[in-house]
Design a protein around this motif. Structure first.
Motif, PDB file in Angstrom:
ATOM      1  N   LEU A 111       0.806  -1.226   0.000  1.00 29.80           N
ATOM      2  CA  LEU A 111       0.000   0.000   0.000  1.00 29.80           C
ATOM      3  C   LEU A 111       0.837   1.272   0.000  1.00 29.80           C
ATOM      4  O   LEU A 111       0.293   2.367  -0.131  1.00 29.80           O
ATOM      5  CB  LEU A 111      -0.932   0.006   1.223  1.00 29.80           C
ATOM      6  N   TRP A 112       2.132   1.130   0.158  1.00 28.03           N
ATOM      7  CA  TRP A 112       3.023   2.286   0.323  1.00 28.03           C
ATOM      8  C   TRP A 112       3.109   3.150  -0.936  1.00 28.03           C
ATOM      9  O   TRP A 112       3.083   2.655  -2.057  1.00 28.03           O
ATOM     10  CB  TRP A 112       4.423   1.792   0.676  1.00 28.03           C
ATOM     11  N   ASN A 113       3.193   4.460  -0.725  1.00 25.92           N
ATOM     12  CA  ASN A 113       3.588   5.369  -1.798  1.00 25.92           C
ATOM     13  C   ASN A 113       4.487   6.435  -1.175  1.00 25.92           C
ATOM     14  O   ASN A 113       4.401   6.696   0.028  1.00 25.92           O
ATOM     15  CB  ASN A 113       2.378   5.961  -2.529  1.00 25.92           C
ATOM     16  N   PRO A 114       5.377   7.049  -1.943  1.00 24.94           N
ATOM     17  CA  PRO A 114       6.405   7.932  -1.384  1.00 24.94           C
ATOM     18  C   PRO A 114       5.883   9.123  -0.576  1.00 24.94           C
ATOM     19  O   PRO A 114       6.571   9.606   0.325  1.00 24.94           O
ATOM     20  CB  PRO A 114       7.165   8.416  -2.631  1.00 24.94           C
ATOM     21  N   THR A 115       4.667   9.596  -0.878  1.00 26.79           N
ATOM     22  CA  THR A 115       4.153  10.765  -0.149  1.00 26.79           C
ATOM     23  C   THR A 115       3.834  10.445   1.308  1.00 26.79           C
ATOM     24  O   THR A 115       3.742  11.348   2.141  1.00 26.79           O
ATOM     25  CB  THR A 115       2.879  11.320  -0.819  1.00 26.79           C
ATOM     26  N   ILE A 116       3.674   9.167   1.634  1.00 26.08           N
ATOM     27  CA  ILE A 116       3.348   8.778   3.010  1.00 26.08           C
ATOM     28  C   ILE A 116       4.459   9.169   3.976  1.00 26.08           C
ATOM     29  O   ILE A 116       4.207   9.518   5.129  1.00 26.08           O
ATOM     30  CB  ILE A 116       3.055   7.258   3.077  1.00 26.08           C
TER      31      ILE A 116
END
Length: 198
Positions: A111-116
């Motif tokens: 579920l990860w994306n860099p903005t997290i």
């Protein structure tokens, strides 16, 4: 007991249709309001971005397990997810459910994306660095007890005409219908393989 909107609606969609419409509704939303209950009974709400709605309709969010919401869910797992789509003429939804923490980092990686990372300060210790391996980064998962979705069935102009005519006639404006879906209905459809991958 049927609400006044649904009672006046001419349609009675199937569960599959209701869920397909609801999934499209959520896809168009940028954020939802997640409400939890504190130990003293106070309700606390905050804006959250949905990371995933699973095929069997569990709502997942990435969050910091050191946050207040984690403490509150430990005390009372009952939560509410609400979203208002009336600005773009798509209605609204309210989901009552029970939440739990999921500390499976395979799920976090998925579920990860860099903005997290912006929501997790780097503590400079090589561990708490705001990456998927950071032990603070976990998944908040909500299993549905009940969904109430006000499905907007009329355009903005149609709703305005309905409101004006209902004001004059003394009847109730019905720009849409409230569709109720229970957790039991979803579980049954899932067991029967009636729910497809989104």
């Amino acid at each position: 007991m049927s609400d006044q909107y649904s009672a006046a609606s001419s349609t009675s969609p199937s569960l599959t249709e209701k869920l397909a419409t609801l999934r499209a509704f959520f896809k168009a939303q940028k954020a939802v309001i997640l409400t939890t209950r504190a130990e003293d009974g106070a309700l606390h709400a905050r804006v959250m971005a949905i990371a995933e709605i699973t095929p069997d309709w569990k709502f997942r969010f990435i969050y910091d397990k050191e946050s207040h919401k984690d403490v509150e869910v430990e005390n009372d797992s009952h939560v509410n997810i609400a979203v208002d789509g009336t600005q773009n003429n798509t209605g609204w939804a309210s989901i009552a459910g029970k939440a739990k923490r999921v500390e499976d980092h395979a799920v976090v990686e998925k579920l990860w994306n860099p903005t997290i990372k912006a929501w997790f300060a780097d503590k400079g210790d090589g561990v708490h660095d705001g990456t998927p391996s950071d032990p603070r980064v976990v998944v908040f998962e909500v299993k549905v007890d009940e969904i109430r979705h006000f499905h907007q069935e009329k355009t903005t102009l149609g709703t305005l005409v309905d409101v004006v005519s209902s004001t004059i006639s003394g009847s109730t404006a019905t720009p849409g219908s409230i569709r109720t879906i229970t957790g039991e209905e979803i579980a049954g459809a899932w067991a029967r393989n009636e729910l497809k991958e989104p």
